[in-house]
Motif scaffolding. Sequence first.
Motif, PDB file in Angstrom:
ATOM      1  N   ILE A  99      14.826 -27.124   4.676  1.00  0.00           N
ATOM      2  CA  ILE A  99      14.725 -25.662   4.610  1.00  0.00           C
ATOM      3  C   ILE A  99      14.455 -25.028   5.965  1.00  0.00           C
ATOM      4  CG2 ILE A  99      13.983 -25.695   2.208  1.00  0.00           C
ATOM      5  CD1 ILE A  99      11.111 -25.203   3.252  1.00  0.00           C
ATOM      6  N   ASP A 100      14.056 -25.838   6.972  1.00  0.00           N
ATOM      7  CA  ASP A 100      13.736 -25.274   8.277  1.00  0.00           C
ATOM      8  C   ASP A 100      14.743 -25.656   9.355  1.00  0.00           C
ATOM      9  OD1 ASP A 100      13.068 -27.917   8.443  1.00  0.00           O
ATOM     10  OD2 ASP A 100      10.923 -27.604   8.757  1.00  0.00           O
ATOM     11  N   GLY A 101      15.816 -26.351   8.970  1.00  0.00           N
ATOM     12  CA  GLY A 101      16.908 -26.624   9.895  1.00  0.00           C
ATOM     13  C   GLY A 101      16.626 -27.659  10.960  1.00  0.00           C
ATOM     14  N   ASP A 102      15.593 -28.510  10.744  1.00  0.00           N
ATOM     15  CA  ASP A 102      15.277 -29.501  11.768  1.00  0.00           C
ATOM     16  C   ASP A 102      15.918 -30.858  11.498  1.00  0.00           C
ATOM     17  OD1 ASP A 102      13.785 -30.355   9.643  1.00  0.00           O
ATOM     18  OD2 ASP A 102      11.866 -30.436  10.712  1.00  0.00           O
ATOM     19  N   GLY A 103      16.712 -30.954  10.415  1.00  0.00           N
ATOM     20  CA  GLY A 103      17.475 -32.164  10.161  1.00  0.00           C
ATOM     21  C   GLY A 103      16.852 -33.167   9.234  1.00  0.00           C
TER      22      GLY A 103
ATOM     23  N   ALA B 290      20.865 -22.857  -2.286  1.00  0.00           N
ATOM     24  CA  ALA B 290      22.232 -22.657  -1.803  1.00  0.00           C
ATOM     25  C   ALA B 290      22.207 -21.528  -0.778  1.00  0.00           C
ATOM     26  CB  ALA B 290      23.181 -22.312  -2.950  1.00  0.00           C
ATOM     27  N   ASP B 291      23.253 -21.450   0.005  1.00  0.00           N
ATOM     28  CA  ASP B 291      23.408 -20.358   0.973  1.00  0.00           C
ATOM     29  C   ASP B 291      24.066 -19.189   0.254  1.00  0.00           C
ATOM     30  OD1 ASP B 291      23.903 -18.657   3.054  1.00  0.00           O
ATOM     31  OD2 ASP B 291      25.293 -19.989   4.110  1.00  0.00           O
ATOM     32  N   VAL B 292      23.260 -18.264  -0.268  1.00  0.00           N
ATOM     33  CA  VAL B 292      23.811 -17.221  -1.127  1.00  0.00           C
ATOM     34  C   VAL B 292      24.481 -16.104  -0.345  1.00  0.00           C
ATOM     35  CG1 VAL B 292      22.107 -17.717  -2.919  1.00  0.00           C
ATOM     36  CG2 VAL B 292      21.666 -15.873  -1.299  1.00  0.00           C
ATOM     37  N   ASN B 293      24.041 -15.864   0.902  1.00  0.00           N
ATOM     38  CA  ASN B 293      24.571 -14.718   1.642  1.00  0.00           C
ATOM     39  C   ASN B 293      25.411 -15.107   2.847  1.00  0.00           C
ATOM     40  OD1 ASN B 293      22.504 -15.709   3.175  1.00  0.00           O
ATOM     41  ND2 ASN B 293      21.236 -13.865   3.103  1.00  0.00           N
TER      42      ASN B 293
ATOM     43  N   GLY C 112      24.158 -19.289   6.613  1.00  0.00           N
ATOM     44  CA  GLY C 112      23.976 -20.674   7.031  1.00  0.00           C
ATOM     45  C   GLY C 112      22.669 -21.298   6.633  1.00  0.00           C
ATOM     46  N   ASN C 113      21.793 -20.568   5.948  1.00  0.00           N
ATOM     47  CA  ASN C 113      20.494 -21.092   5.546  1.00  0.00           C
ATOM     48  C   ASN C 113      20.433 -21.268   4.032  1.00  0.00           C
ATOM     49  OD1 ASN C 113      19.534 -20.808   8.273  1.00  0.00           O
ATOM     50  ND2 ASN C 113      19.287 -18.612   7.873  1.00  0.00           N
ATOM     51  N   LEU C 114      19.611 -22.213   3.590  1.00  0.00           N
ATOM     52  CA  LEU C 114      19.480 -22.489   2.165  1.00  0.00           C
ATOM     53  C   LEU C 114      18.441 -21.568   1.539  1.00  0.00           C
ATOM     54  CD1 LEU C 114      19.601 -26.389   2.029  1.00  0.00           C
ATOM     55  CD2 LEU C 114      21.432 -24.751   1.583  1.00  0.00           C
ATOM     56  N   ASP C 115      18.893 -20.746   0.613  1.00  0.00           N
ATOM     57  CA  ASP C 115      18.023 -19.851  -0.126  1.00  0.00           C
ATOM     58  C   ASP C 115      17.581 -20.530  -1.423  1.00  0.00           C
ATOM     59  OD1 ASP C 115      18.584 -17.688   1.817  1.00  0.00           O
ATOM     60  OD2 ASP C 115      20.590 -17.798   0.953  1.00  0.00           O
ATOM     61  N   LEU C 116      16.579 -19.967  -2.070  1.00  0.00           N
ATOM     62  CA  LEU C 116      15.897 -20.658  -3.163  1.00  0.00           C
ATOM     63  C   LEU C 116      15.844 -19.794  -4.415  1.00  0.00           C
ATOM     64  CD1 LEU C 116      13.952 -22.928  -4.254  1.00  0.00           C
ATOM     65  CD2 LEU C 116      12.086 -21.615  -3.208  1.00  0.00           C
ATOM     66  N   PHE C 117      16.240 -20.385  -5.548  1.00  0.00           N
ATOM     67  CA  PHE C 117      16.079 -19.723  -6.843  1.00  0.00           C
ATOM     68  C   PHE C 117      15.049 -20.510  -7.643  1.00  0.00           C
ATOM     69  CE2 PHE C 117      16.776 -17.737 -10.833  1.00  0.00           C
ATOM     70  CZ  PHE C 117      17.497 -16.560 -10.609  1.00  0.00           C
TER      71      PHE C 117
ATOM     72  N   LEU D 204      26.132 -28.175   9.626  1.00  0.00           N
ATOM     73  CA  LEU D 204      25.471 -27.568  10.775  1.00  0.00           C
ATOM     74  C   LEU D 204      23.996 -27.324  10.463  1.00  0.00           C
ATOM     75  CD1 LEU D 204      28.226 -24.962  11.723  1.00  0.00           C
ATOM     76  CD2 LEU D 204      27.753 -27.161  12.832  1.00  0.00           C
ATOM     77  N   PRO D 205      23.150 -27.149  11.494  1.00  0.00           N
ATOM     78  CA  PRO D 205      21.726 -26.867  11.259  1.00  0.00           C
ATOM     79  C   PRO D 205      21.555 -25.679  10.317  1.00  0.00           C
ATOM     80  CG  PRO D 205      22.098 -27.331  13.575  1.00  0.00           C
ATOM     81  CD  PRO D 205      23.460 -27.266  12.937  1.00  0.00           C
ATOM     82  N   GLY D 206      20.599 -25.826   9.409  1.00  0.00           N
ATOM     83  CA  GLY D 206      20.391 -24.831   8.369  1.00  0.00           C
ATOM     84  C   GLY D 206      20.943 -25.284   7.043  1.00  0.00           C
ATOM     85  N   ASN D 207      21.987 -26.111   7.107  1.00  0.00           N
ATOM     86  CA  ASN D 207      22.587 -26.661   5.882  1.00  0.00           C
ATOM     87  C   ASN D 207      23.168 -28.029   6.231  1.00  0.00           C
ATOM     88  OD1 ASN D 207      23.749 -27.131   3.396  1.00  0.00           O
ATOM     89  ND2 ASN D 207      25.172 -25.413   3.476  1.00  0.00           N
TER      90      ASN D 207
END
Length: 674
Positions: free
Chosen positions: A179-183, A228-231, A234-239, A602-605
């Motif tokens: 969730i923080d893109g550090d791999g 998932a990346d809803v918008n 490039g970042n993973l959002d949470l439901f 890519l970073p973020g996903n």
Amino acid sequence: MQAHATLELRLQKGEGRVRAPDARPSLDRLPPPDGHVVTPGPRLHTTLLTLLALSFLCHAALTAGELVWQAAAGYRWAELPVASTGKTGFTLLPGSSTGILFTNSVSVERGIENRNLLSGSGVAAGDVDGDGKCDLFFAGMGRSALYRNLGDWKFQDITEASGVACAGQDSTGAVFADIDGDGDLDLLVNSLGNGVRVFENDGRGRFKEVTGTAGTASKSGGMSLALADVNGDGNLDLFVVNYRTTTIMDQPSTKFQFTMQDGKPVVTHVNGQPATSPDLTNRFVMGPAGDVVELGEPSLLYLNDGKGHFKPVSWTDGSFLDEDGRPLVDAPRDWGLSVQFHDMNGDGKPDVYVCNDLFSPDRIWINDGKGKFRAIDRLALRCTSTFSMGVDFGDLNRDGNVDFMVVDMLATRHKDRHTQVSQTKPIRWEPGTIDNRPQVWHNTLQINRGDATFQELSLFGHIEASNWSWTPIFLDVDLDGYEDILVPNGQMRDFQNVDMAMRIDAARATKQLSRANITELVKMFPEFITPSIAFRNRGDLTFEEVGAAWGFASPGVSQGTALADLDNDGALDVVVNKLNGQAGIYRNDTAAPRVAVRLKGLPGNVQGIGAKLQVRGGPVTQSQEVICGGHYLSGADPMRVFAAGSLPNRLTIESTWRGGKQSVVTNCLPKSIY
């Protein structure tokens, strides 16, 4: 043993097209990283020595279950050890052998005091320490556990050292995600009463809790999670799906007081407490039949800033629209159990399906790709399940369109169907009503017509009943090209037993409901311990039950379930979190040729969540979508597996990433993981 090649696709900037070697490396033809064939020349002797050394290393590594990766342009691959023969199906491995002794324990007394605890806990699968082996986290009521995969079907309990025990917490849903893109994979754990706890991974399997800065703490009765990346940033959002920490209507001694407003009864007090108190506000309404109806809690969508900080999205600011495109005026107060992100209409954007229990309707939100959601058209599907527990998506008939299944609680035995008569009164609809989407009391199988509308075919497919089910899991077990369906099920007590419900109602009417006799009455509900079910896909939208034949029909209360390749053989094994029973580790023994795929985004996903994979050249063209979380209380490892067919086949694998870019690998061999 037979070696299988593994290819790992990597997302490059722009569209990538890579060509796999024509064949596996041999002594006279070595494919270099660019995929072209090297012609023997002056350096052949060096090449031979390199290959001989590589062959020796590969043999030693395969014997030990390790992967030896080889680089190519835009991807890498490694050979995998796979048995040359095997049975179709699973072998349940004992905890005494694996070292996984976890049991999600709930005492009889706690289960009577709060029935929501009996809805169980989940399992999350992922490589937490970067050693190439998939580890397992089991959520639990009172204590959770993390097991490190040592290889060769041995696991080590590293809960205390990793810092994720969640002691004293009733944990429900769990999922690994970066969730923080550090791999590396962080851990999210949902709960009854503490919201979502977030644990940041240091890359070596040690975690630090960052819930405070993540912004996900709450007092909600949380259940399943999906990311998932809803918008499209490039970042993973949470439901987060919410139920309730406790359910007052489950308590037989509950008493209500009413007053009349505008000629209608309104609940004023519950067990002597004002209905306007914080825990009771907007919780009870009068139903159409004049009975009291308890409402659930609103679920929540959180947007991720890319650093693991989440911000909740308002239900009423225009982010969520009704079927007519109007902003919602209030948050849906549903009994949420499961949620999955999946592209339902083929536009490449993750839509949302929320499974809701009881009378709450399922919510299906179509994503515009910019962070706004609109309720699916009223005529897109004509019915849903009533007690919707879990959902899974896949192209079940291989026509290129995504279908889905929702499981309910209809019993398989005729006798049970007569005793499990719901007390809910049928609703009479006016003749000619076509857009009401009624709830039906069985599993639903929604087949995509190709225009994002669906036809319900569960009865045609012979999968309408699977007992008290928790989730459907789509998995091509026999690797014939068509995804089969696994259904974990079971419940500690048959709370749908109408005879017992009538006895409790009679005792309530005579006001003979002390705490002691309530406990004794609830204990009289019969157990409903059932064998899990497997449906084999015949390829024509009909299925046959093969749970016993495939070694999956273990009796118990099997709830949260995840898929993971635990021995790196390219086949997905099944992990089940069982209530008051030892966790189930089902080794997948199928030896048929397969192709599996892992993505490096890519970073973020970094796991390529939301990407669509298509494999051509096998027994049939196949497609799957990479998801994160999305099964009942659980999150699988995102590796995807496809049937490869016979050995002479040459396969093409295409990945369409969440942002629309593509990666293509051609000339892939069967018995490979890409």
